[in-house]
Design an enzyme around this catalytic site. Sequence first.
Site, short mmCIF file in Angstrom:
data_model
loop_
_atom_site.label_atom_id
_atom_site.label_comp_id
_atom_site.label_asym_id
_atom_site.label_seq_id
_atom_site.Cartn_x
_atom_site.Cartn_y
_atom_site.Cartn_z
N ASP A 474 0.76 -1.17 0.05
CA ASP A 474 0.11 0.08 -0.16
C ASP A 474 0.83 1.30 0.01
O ASP A 474 0.50 2.20 -0.55
CB ASP A 474 -0.83 0.05 1.25
CG ASP A 474 -2.16 -0.92 1.06
OD1 ASP A 474 -2.48 -1.29 -0.14
OD2 ASP A 474 -2.66 -1.39 2.30
C1 GLC Z 1 -2.25 -4.59 4.84
C2 GLC Z 1 -3.26 -4.66 3.86
C3 GLC Z 1 -3.13 -5.31 2.57
C4 GLC Z 1 -1.80 -4.82 2.11
C5 GLC Z 1 -0.66 -4.95 3.04
C6 GLC Z 1 0.70 -4.18 2.51
O1 GLC Z 1 -1.99 -5.95 5.03
O2 GLC Z 1 -4.63 -5.26 4.38
O3 GLC Z 1 -3.91 -5.07 1.48
O4 GLC Z 1 -1.35 -5.52 0.84
O5 GLC Z 1 -0.97 -4.16 4.02
O6 GLC Z 1 0.76 -2.93 2.14
#
Ligand code: GLC
Length: 797
Positions: A474
Amino acid sequence: MNDYGYFDDAAREYVITDPFPPAPWINYLSNGHLCTIISQKGGGMTFLDSSVEQRFTRYHQDRGVPQDRPGHYLYLREQDGTIWSPTFDPTRTPLDEWECRHGMGYTTFCASYRGVTARLRFFVPPDDNVLLWELALENHRQGRADLLVTPYVEFGFLQAMREVRYWHWCRYHNTFTYDPKLSAIRYYYGTPEALKNMSVFLSGSGTPAGFDCSRDAFLGRGGREDAPESLLAGKLTGSELPGGGHGCGALGYRVRMKPGQRKRLCFALGGAETWQQAGRLIRKYRKEESVDRAFGRLGRAWNRYLDVTRVEVPDPAMQSFVNIWNPYNCRAALERARWISAVHTGMGGGLTSRDSMQDAQSIAHLHPAWARDRIRVVLGYQCPDGRFWRSFDPVTGSAPEAEDIRSDNGVWSILTTHAYLAETGDFDFLKVSVAYYGGKPASVFDHLYHALTYIYEHVGKNGLPLLYDMDWNDSLYLFAEEGAESVMLAQQLVYACGLLGEIAEKHGKPKVMRWCERVRKELTATLNSGRVWDGQWYRRLLYSGRRTPLGSARRREGKLFLNTQAWAVIAQVASQQRGETCMDRVHEHLATPYGLQLLWPAYTGIPEPEDPLVSNRPGVGENAGIFNHAFAWGIMAEALLGRGDRAFQYYRNALPNVLSEKVGSERYLNEPYAWSSHIIGPPDERAGQALLSWLSGTTTWMYVAATQYILGIRPTLDGLLINPGIPAEWATFTVRRRYRGTLYIITVRNPDHVNRGVQRVFVNGVEQASNLLSGTDRRRVRVEVILGKDSQLCTAL
Ligand code: GLC
C-alpha cells in the site's frame, strides 16, 4: 508459558491465568453470521453479519478509559451485598481462583469465590444466531449460598457509525421492553436506515425475579458498571424504555444452593428479523438439552475442520500452530476480513478483493466450500474491463467505493481458485457463471483469464505491469508516478500464468495455455535482464524516465526489498543461483531478531523527491517493519531453494508462541495464540512489539508456508505432491492429510539428514515412481517417504 497464560494443546485451549495481560487477548465466537468477540475478562461485543450495521452491543476497545469495556458480563450478588464476576470485569472483586480458557469457538471462565465455583462458557452454535452463556455453579460452602445471578449487556445502536454521529437523537428510535411470556428482554431497532429491522434479545432458562431494560436505571445515577446500584440494593428495578434511550439487558435470577449443591443456568443473546423468529430461538435455548446439543455440534464442526491436516513434528510450537491456532485464525480472517478485533474498530465492513482472495487460499484446503463461495463473490466485483473493485460489502450490497488502483487485485483470484481446484478436483467450478459487476455473465475460467490479460495488457516502457497507485504494498503510492512498473506484480503474473496454464490444460483451453506460456517466458526474460536484476537482487519498481529504480543499490534508502526476492523464487523467475544470491542478501540486510524486515534501509522520511515522507516511522509497517504477511513469502522462498534450516529458523522465530516468549509479553503485547500482521523492527525502540492481531494476510500465508513448503505436502491439480524443505536435524515427521476423500497417513523419514530431496516413496508398502500421489479409491493409505542425498524422484517445486 508466559506470565499471563499457557497453551493446553490437548484441550485445544489457551489458558489465561491473569486477567490483565498487556492487551485484551480475545477470541472469536462465530457461526459466520452472529459473531462475538470476547476478551479474557469478558470485554467485547456481539454483532450479526456486520459490525458496522448490526452491532448489538457496545464495546470501547482501546478508546478512552477504561479499555476493553463493556462486554458480556455476569454479576453474582451475595446476600451480604458483595458482587463478584466470573469474568473478573466489571466488578474486579478479588477471587480465590480465576482463569479464562479460549477454545475452538468457545470461551470459558472458571472462578471461585468463598467456596462457590462458577464456570461460565460462552459459545455460538454453528446454526443459530445466538450467543449462549452456560453457567454452572457449585456450592462448596458449609452453609447455603444465596445468589442473585444477573447476566448483563449494554446495547448499542445497531448502526455503529450512526451511533457515533447521531446518538443524541437516534436513541429515541429504539424500544427496550420486557416480554413476560418469553421472560426475555426485547430490543427493537427499526430506524428507516436500518439494514434490517431487528429484534435483539437477552433471555434465560426459567423466570427471572427481576429485569432491567434501561442501562441508567440498572446502573443508577453513579453509572458504575462495577457496582450497579440496583444490585447493591439487591433488586432489579423493572425498567423499560418503550420510547428509547440507552438500553441494556439485565435479568436477575435468584439461586439458592445447599452445601454441595450444583445449579445450571443458560442465557442467550441473539437477534432475528421478527420477534416470532426470536421467540423460537428463546424457547429452544431455554432447554438445557438444546444447549448441550449445540455445543456438541460446535465441537464436531471444529473437529472436522481441524482434521484436514494433523501433523506430528519434532517442534511442539510449530505443531501447536499448524494443528490448532493457525487454521483457527484462518477462519476468523476469512470471516472478519480486516475489520473487527480488539484493535480493529469494526467501523467499516465488507471485503477487499485482494485480501479476501488471500484469506480464502488457506480456506480452500481447510473448508473448500467456503472458499468456493468467496471466489464467486469476489469475481462478482470484477469489472467488465477485467479489473477488480478494491472493496465492497456484500452484506449491505452498497456500491463499491471508487478509490485508488491497486494493480495486483486480479492475480490473487488465480491463486485461490487454483488452490480450490487442487484441493477438490472440482473442475466444473470453472464453468460456473458469474456476472461482472455491472456487466454480463461469464464463466469463472473467463473471469480468471480476463484478470490476467488486463494486467498483461497494461505494461510500461520496460515491459512490466504498470503499478498505477500501488501493488501489494500500500505504501508504494508514495513512489508511484505515471509509467512506474511493478517488478513484484510481474513476478506474480509469471506465477499466476503458470497456475492458469495448468488450469487451462485441464479445462481444454489450449489457446489460453499457450498465452500463459508465452507471457511467462517473456516476462521471465525481462525480469532477469539488467533492467531488473540489480547485480545482487531484483529491483522493486522501474520508472519510465531517468529516475533510479526503487530497490536499487544506487539508492540511499530503500535499496533492497524483500518481496521481489521472495517472489522471484516462488514464481521460479530466478535460477537456483540467483535465488540463493538474492535471498542471501535478504538474510544479510533484512534479518533481525524479530524476523525479516520488508526493506532496507528504512526511509527516514525527509519530504523531498528522492526520500518521500512516509507516515510510518523507520521499522514500522511498510517502512521496514517485519511484515509477517510478506515474511511468509521469504520462508517459502528459502524452503523452495532447499534451505530448510533457514526456512524453519525463520518460521519458528516468527511463531507468536515463540516470539512473544522471546521478547516477553510486555513488549510483544498481542495474543501469543494468533498471528499479528506485523512486528515493529529496528531502529524503532519498540522493536518486538506486535501490531494488529488476528486479521491479516499473515495467517493464510504462514499456514501455506508451514504445510506446503516446509512440510511440503502440497495439493496440485493432479494429486498430492510431497516435497518437504525441512531442517536437516529432523529425523522424521508425520502428516495425516484428508484429501479428496482419502486419509493419507504420511511418514517422512530423513536418515541422511538432508534439507530436501525425496528419494523413495511407498504407498501401502509399494514403491512409487514419483513423489506425486495421484488419486486412489481407498479411504485410507499409508505413505512412507524417504528423503536422501541422491534423490532420484522428480522433485517438482
Ligand atoms: C495490509 C493490507 C493489505 C496490503 C498490506 C501491505 O495488510 O490489508 O491489503 O497488501 O497491508 O501494504
